[in-house]
Design a protein around this motif. Sequence first.
Motif, PDB file in Angstrom:
ATOM      1  N   GLN A 334      24.953  31.106  10.003  1.00  0.00           N
ATOM      2  CA  GLN A 334      24.046  31.670  10.999  1.00  0.00           C
ATOM      3  C   GLN A 334      24.242  30.977  12.339  1.00  0.00           C
ATOM      4  O   GLN A 334      24.340  31.623  13.390  1.00  0.00           O
ATOM      5  N   HIS A 335      24.294  29.652  12.302  1.00  0.00           N
ATOM      6  CA  HIS A 335      24.499  28.886  13.530  1.00  0.00           C
ATOM      7  C   HIS A 335      25.854  29.201  14.152  1.00  0.00           C
ATOM      8  O   HIS A 335      25.975  29.339  15.374  1.00  0.00           O
ATOM      9  N   ALA A 336      26.891  29.344  13.325  1.00  0.00           N
ATOM     10  CA  ALA A 336      28.228  29.631  13.847  1.00  0.00           C
ATOM     11  C   ALA A 336      28.238  30.911  14.667  1.00  0.00           C
ATOM     12  O   ALA A 336      28.827  30.970  15.760  1.00  0.00           O
ATOM     13  N   VAL A 337      27.575  31.952  14.155  1.00  0.00           N
ATOM     14  CA  VAL A 337      27.570  33.245  14.839  1.00  0.00           C
ATOM     15  C   VAL A 337      26.791  33.167  16.154  1.00  0.00           C
ATOM     16  O   VAL A 337      27.251  33.652  17.196  1.00  0.00           O
ATOM     17  N   THR A 338      25.616  32.551  16.134  1.00  0.00           N
ATOM     18  CA  THR A 338      24.814  32.502  17.356  1.00  0.00           C
ATOM     19  C   THR A 338      25.386  31.506  18.360  1.00  0.00           C
ATOM     20  O   THR A 338      25.273  31.694  19.576  1.00  0.00           O
ATOM     21  N   LEU A 339      26.032  30.451  17.878  1.00  0.00           N
ATOM     22  CA  LEU A 339      26.763  29.545  18.768  1.00  0.00           C
ATOM     23  C   LEU A 339      27.843  30.321  19.514  1.00  0.00           C
ATOM     24  O   LEU A 339      28.010  30.179  20.739  1.00  0.00           O
ATOM     25  N   ALA A 340      28.573  31.156  18.774  1.00  0.00           N
ATOM     26  CA  ALA A 340      29.608  31.983  19.396  1.00  0.00           C
ATOM     27  C   ALA A 340      28.995  32.931  20.426  1.00  0.00           C
ATOM     28  O   ALA A 340      29.556  33.137  21.515  1.00  0.00           O
ATOM     29  N   GLN A 360      28.248  37.379   5.123  1.00  0.00           N
ATOM     30  CA  GLN A 360      27.028  38.027   4.640  1.00  0.00           C
ATOM     31  C   GLN A 360      25.802  37.173   4.934  1.00  0.00           C
ATOM     32  O   GLN A 360      24.696  37.697   5.121  1.00  0.00           O
ATOM     33  N   ARG A 361      25.986  35.857   4.984  1.00  0.00           N
ATOM     34  CA  ARG A 361      24.873  34.936   5.180  1.00  0.00           C
ATOM     35  C   ARG A 361      24.379  34.918   6.624  1.00  0.00           C
ATOM     36  O   ARG A 361      23.372  34.275   6.930  1.00  0.00           O
ATOM     37  N   ALA A 362      25.068  35.594   7.513  1.00  0.00           N
ATOM     38  CA  ALA A 362      24.683  35.592   8.927  1.00  0.00           C
ATOM     39  C   ALA A 362      24.465  37.003   9.452  1.00  0.00           C
ATOM     40  O   ALA A 362      24.699  37.287  10.629  1.00  0.00           O
ATOM     41  N   TYR A 363      23.999  37.881   8.575  1.00  0.00           N
ATOM     42  CA  TYR A 363      23.918  39.300   8.944  1.00  0.00           C
ATOM     43  C   TYR A 363      22.955  39.548  10.099  1.00  0.00           C
ATOM     44  O   TYR A 363      23.265  40.299  11.028  1.00  0.00           O
TER      45      TYR A 363
END
Length: 590
Positions: A334-340, A360-363
């Motif tokens: 989740q953090h990886a996606v929003t950091l990006a 799937q864990r960061a949908y």
Amino acid sequence: MKLLDKIQFPKDLRQLKKDELPQVANELRKFIIDIVSVKEGHLGASLGVVELTIALHYIFNTPKDKLVWDVGHQAYGHKILTGRKDIFTTNRQLGGISGFPNRKESEYDDFGTGHSSTAISAVLGMAIASKLKGNPHRNHIAVVGDASIASGMAFEGLNHAGVTDANILVVLNDNAIGIDPSVGALKKYLTNVKKGTAKDENIFECLNFDYSGPIDGHDLPLLLQELERLKSVSGPKLLHIITTKGKGLQKAEENQVVYHAPGRFDRLTGELQKKPDSELPPKYQDVFGHTLVELARKNKNIVGITPAMPTGSSLKFLMDGIPDRAFDVGIAEQHAVTLAAGMATQGLIPFCNVYSTFLQRAYDQIIHDVALQKLPVIFCLDRAGLVGQDGATHHGVFDIAYLRCIPNLIIFAPMNECELRNIMYSAQLGLDRPIAIRYPRGRGVTMDWRTSFQKIEIGVSVEVKKGTKIAVLSIGHIGNLVKKIIAELPDSEKIGHYNMRFIKPMDTKQLHHIFTHYSRVITIEDGCKIGGFGSSIADFANENDYSTKIDILGIDDRFIEHGTIDQLQGIVGLDGASIKRHINETLNEL
């Protein structure tokens, strides 16, 4: 007679004297090494918890007491001691036992695990249920690694548990490594705890856990003593143990990343038995990694992000080459996606590299933080499709379906290494929206893949071969198999083949041509049929009043278990023989 030969279940283990248990540990470690050296699997993690596994089953009354292994790739010793020793040779093999805990497989597998950081929440749920059902004294144990406990979900579980009187024990197995070395501030904190230089306040005590440790996780008498003591301590407890991943096999201790899942190796020396791969096409992950470095050297705005998989994804190439522009954020999808997303708002070009199954864990973050804001994050989804012996928890077969419904998102699947390079190049030239690029585990098909970059126009497919009767529409790497099959058919001139490349946006111009020139359409994808690529083609036909029959080849509405990729493709009807048979039967119908 070996002591391990006397043990089928934990009740047999508990008949032994405590001073006999170190011998059991030696025999169990050797048993794991002997079988994994031939059958392959996750080695280092299970070797590191041999003493803990024995101690837990000796002290606690499993399966009445509940034991959950976070991730579960360290549970080989647990499986061997809980009725599966005689069939452990089938581990991860087709029709055999799973490489992870599985509720269908044994009453000792209290919770199915395969993704990290779920154990604390699961065990807390069990403990609350026990109390509500009048069994408050039952023990509930979660074994969590130092990499997994840094995840947001693990802290959500700790945060809740700390304000309950639930009878749970969290065993923090601290070996300073997940698959790759652990990262982040919590890792530094745990290192300071081990050195005795941490600040006065203990983070777990601040969360209302009864903290004990750190203790040597390979000291069986000490483990037994402390676990026995903790049985009588009420409320949430945390035992901090220090272990060595790969314990007992020198090569595995020295190279913990490689020996996490080393493939075949010599059981005595630990030497790997991999065949030289200089004459084989590259792995898709390596094409991604090398291409990213090549692009980043030319474009200073490119950054790379991975949630704890730098080696598995080959982002390590960028970490080694341009370390200040590569970020391993730990097990935190989740953090990886929003950091990006945050980076993209400031003009950086983030390549967010995540295994398909883990994205799937960061949908919510994909939808809310990226797509809704049309931020040009470049998602590179490794291990898309069937992945083989890791099984149902790891197959990347849902990504097309769960991404296709999201507005503003481009979805691309390269047929070969050159297309992967070219779409990466094209994406970093400047997009006005995010893109997901999915590619499989394993090798491509091209030896000379380091070709000059060519821009790929968004939403444009490729006509691989013209035909007259049947149009076969493939997406991604499986198109190479389709191409080979069509070339071998006696009536190949009747069969057209289209490498569609883009699931979204679709090449509508090409599709109109296909539906007006062919009598039958076959779609082929290595993903779930419901909501997938073939479904999108059927939607197009319906919306445009085409009555052409469409056959959708893909994965049916069920979870696929473990086996080699070839075996699993045969089961789901995506192997060469099945595809060839379907095309021939369709030709005969026409």
